[in-house]
Design a protein around this motif. Structure first.
Motif, PDB file in Angstrom:
ATOM      1  N   LYS A   1       0.876  -1.287  -0.060  1.00 22.55           N
ATOM      2  CA  LYS A   1      -0.137   0.019  -0.099  1.00 22.55           C
ATOM      3  C   LYS A   1       0.695   1.284  -0.100  1.00 22.55           C
ATOM      4  O   LYS A   1       0.284   2.352  -0.531  1.00 22.55           O
ATOM      5  CB  LYS A   1      -1.009   0.299   1.171  1.00 22.55           C
ATOM      6  N   LEU A   2       2.154   1.245   0.613  1.00 21.10           N
ATOM      7  CA  LEU A   2       2.738   2.225   0.391  1.00 21.10           C
ATOM      8  C   LEU A   2       4.243   2.204  -0.595  1.00 21.10           C
ATOM      9  O   LEU A   2       4.481   0.996  -0.576  1.00 21.10           O
ATOM     10  CB  LEU A   2       3.550   2.582   1.911  1.00 21.10           C
ATOM     11  N   LEU A   3       4.314   3.412  -1.072  1.00 22.46           N
ATOM     12  CA  LEU A   3       5.621   3.298  -2.019  1.00 22.46           C
ATOM     13  C   LEU A   3       6.942   3.134  -1.327  1.00 22.46           C
ATOM     14  O   LEU A   3       7.018   3.797  -0.246  1.00 22.46           O
ATOM     15  CB  LEU A   3       5.633   4.715  -2.855  1.00 22.46           C
ATOM     16  N   ARG A   4       7.825   2.537  -1.854  1.00 18.57           N
ATOM     17  CA  ARG A   4       9.052   2.604  -1.235  1.00 18.57           C
ATOM     18  C   ARG A   4      10.093   3.492  -2.177  1.00 18.57           C
ATOM     19  O   ARG A   4       9.948   3.875  -2.992  1.00 18.57           O
ATOM     20  CB  ARG A   4      10.018   1.057  -1.762  1.00 18.57           C
ATOM     21  N   PHE A   5      10.960   4.204  -1.399  1.00 17.84           N
ATOM     22  CA  PHE A   5      11.774   5.111  -1.789  1.00 17.84           C
ATOM     23  C   PHE A   5      12.985   4.454  -2.552  1.00 17.84           C
ATOM     24  O   PHE A   5      13.650   3.678  -1.784  1.00 17.84           O
ATOM     25  CB  PHE A   5      12.288   6.016  -0.852  1.00 17.84           C
ATOM     26  N   THR A   6      12.903   4.698  -3.861  1.00 16.30           N
ATOM     27  CA  THR A   6      14.110   3.916  -4.579  1.00 16.30           C
ATOM     28  C   THR A   6      14.143   4.635  -6.037  1.00 16.30           C
ATOM     29  O   THR A   6      13.401   5.617  -6.251  1.00 16.30           O
ATOM     30  CB  THR A   6      13.644   2.398  -4.949  1.00 16.30           C
ATOM     31  N   LYS A   7      15.174   4.534  -6.717  1.00 15.33           N
ATOM     32  CA  LYS A   7      15.327   5.327  -7.950  1.00 15.33           C
ATOM     33  C   LYS A   7      14.873   4.684  -9.001  1.00 15.33           C
ATOM     34  O   LYS A   7      14.747   3.233  -9.239  1.00 15.33           O
ATOM     35  CB  LYS A   7      16.952   5.338  -8.247  1.00 15.33           C
ATOM     36  N   VAL A   8      14.228   5.329  -9.832  1.00 19.34           N
ATOM     37  CA  VAL A   8      13.450   5.048 -11.086  1.00 19.34           C
ATOM     38  C   VAL A   8      14.143   5.563 -12.211  1.00 19.34           C
ATOM     39  O   VAL A   8      14.081   6.989 -12.320  1.00 19.34           O
ATOM     40  CB  VAL A   8      11.943   5.200 -11.352  1.00 19.34           C
ATOM     41  N   ARG A   9      14.674   4.961 -13.207  1.00 17.21           N
ATOM     42  CA  ARG A   9      15.342   5.679 -14.547  1.00 17.21           C
ATOM     43  C   ARG A   9      14.294   5.686 -15.383  1.00 17.21           C
ATOM     44  O   ARG A   9      13.707   4.487 -15.809  1.00 17.21           O
ATOM     45  CB  ARG A   9      16.486   4.793 -14.691  1.00 17.21           C
ATOM     46  N   ILE A  10      14.361   6.855 -16.140  1.00 15.78           N
ATOM     47  CA  ILE A  10      13.319   6.948 -17.189  1.00 15.78           C
ATOM     48  C   ILE A  10      14.108   7.430 -18.323  1.00 15.78           C
ATOM     49  O   ILE A  10      15.057   8.365 -18.365  1.00 15.78           O
ATOM     50  CB  ILE A  10      12.422   8.136 -16.900  1.00 15.78           C
ATOM     51  N   SER A  11      14.111   6.582 -19.402  1.00 15.59           N
ATOM     52  CA  SER A  11      15.080   6.884 -20.656  1.00 15.59           C
ATOM     53  C   SER A  11      13.835   7.075 -21.925  1.00 15.59           C
ATOM     54  O   SER A  11      13.193   6.224 -22.178  1.00 15.59           O
ATOM     55  CB  SER A  11      15.670   5.382 -20.940  1.00 15.59           C
ATOM     56  N   ILE A  12      13.805   8.294 -22.232  1.00 14.75           N
ATOM     57  CA  ILE A  12      12.975   8.764 -23.395  1.00 14.75           C
ATOM     58  C   ILE A  12      13.928   8.642 -24.701  1.00 14.75           C
ATOM     59  O   ILE A  12      14.992   9.158 -24.975  1.00 14.75           O
ATOM     60  CB  ILE A  12      12.518  10.104 -23.223  1.00 14.75           C
ATOM     61  N   GLN A  13      13.413   7.843 -25.668  1.00 14.12           N
ATOM     62  CA  GLN A  13      14.097   7.689 -26.947  1.00 14.12           C
ATOM     63  C   GLN A  13      13.433   8.628 -27.719  1.00 14.12           C
ATOM     64  O   GLN A  13      12.422   9.060 -27.784  1.00 14.12           O
ATOM     65  CB  GLN A  13      13.869   5.985 -27.380  1.00 14.12           C
ATOM     66  N   PRO A  14      14.286   8.779 -29.104  1.00 15.69           N
ATOM     67  CA  PRO A  14      13.827   9.773 -30.070  1.00 15.69           C
ATOM     68  C   PRO A  14      12.391   8.969 -30.581  1.00 15.69           C
ATOM     69  O   PRO A  14      12.096   7.951 -30.869  1.00 15.69           O
ATOM     70  CB  PRO A  14      14.861   9.661 -31.284  1.00 15.69           C
ATOM     71  N   ALA A  15      11.414  10.040 -31.066  1.00 17.93           N
ATOM     72  CA  ALA A  15      10.375   9.657 -31.799  1.00 17.93           C
ATOM     73  C   ALA A  15      10.690   9.002 -33.079  1.00 17.93           C
ATOM     74  O   ALA A  15      11.661   9.337 -33.543  1.00 17.93           O
ATOM     75  CB  ALA A  15       9.452  11.112 -31.970  1.00 17.93           C
TER      76      ALA A  15
END
Length: 137
Positions: free
Chosen positions: A48-62
């Motif tokens: 129910k609760l979020l854990r604190f951790t790193k989330v990597r977001i990688s946005i690629q070219p359209a």
């Protein structure tokens, strides 16, 4: 849109649904692949609760895809995109739908088959003793 259609509980990248690319091919809209890595650790199912951790977001070219003449073209394009996203995330790819994979894995656990294997190792393994004509991936 999330092409897998379900959250991965183990971080594995599963086969994508064709809807997003079908729309893009029909309308000419660009597809912007986005890889989210670490969400399985931040918000595991059942918590129910979020854990604190790193989330990597990688946005690629359209990218744009040509209009598809056959359904098979959409399937091939989706599979290639999912394999690329798997490589970008550093996560293993399983060429099965997540929901199907989960159901078959539950069946395998009930039968006691391949219990010590990872999802990637289980993919495509057949249990002759218990499964008859069912794959236990």
């Amino acid at each position: 849109m999330h092409p897998e259609g379900a959250r991965s509980t183990d971080g594995t990248v599963y086969r994508g649904r064709t809807g997003a690319l079908r729309v893009a091919m029909a309308t000419g809209a660009p597809v912007v692949p986005v890889v989210l890595d670490g969400t399985d650790r931040m918000n595991p199912r059942g918590r129910k609760l979020l854990r604190f951790t790193k989330v990597r977001i990688s946005i690629q070219p359209a990218r744009r895809y040509p209009a598809a003449v056959h359904r098979a073209q959409v399937r091939v394009a989706t599979d290639l995109l999912m394999r690329e996203m798997s490589a970008l995330s550093g996560r293993p790819y399983v060429d099965r739908y997540a929901a199907t994979f989960a159901a078959e894995s539950r069946s395998a656990r009930v039968l006691g088959c391949q219990s010590g294997l990872t999802p990637v190792e289980r993919a495509g393994i057949f249990c002759w003793e218990h499964g008859r004509n069912r794959s236990l991936a």
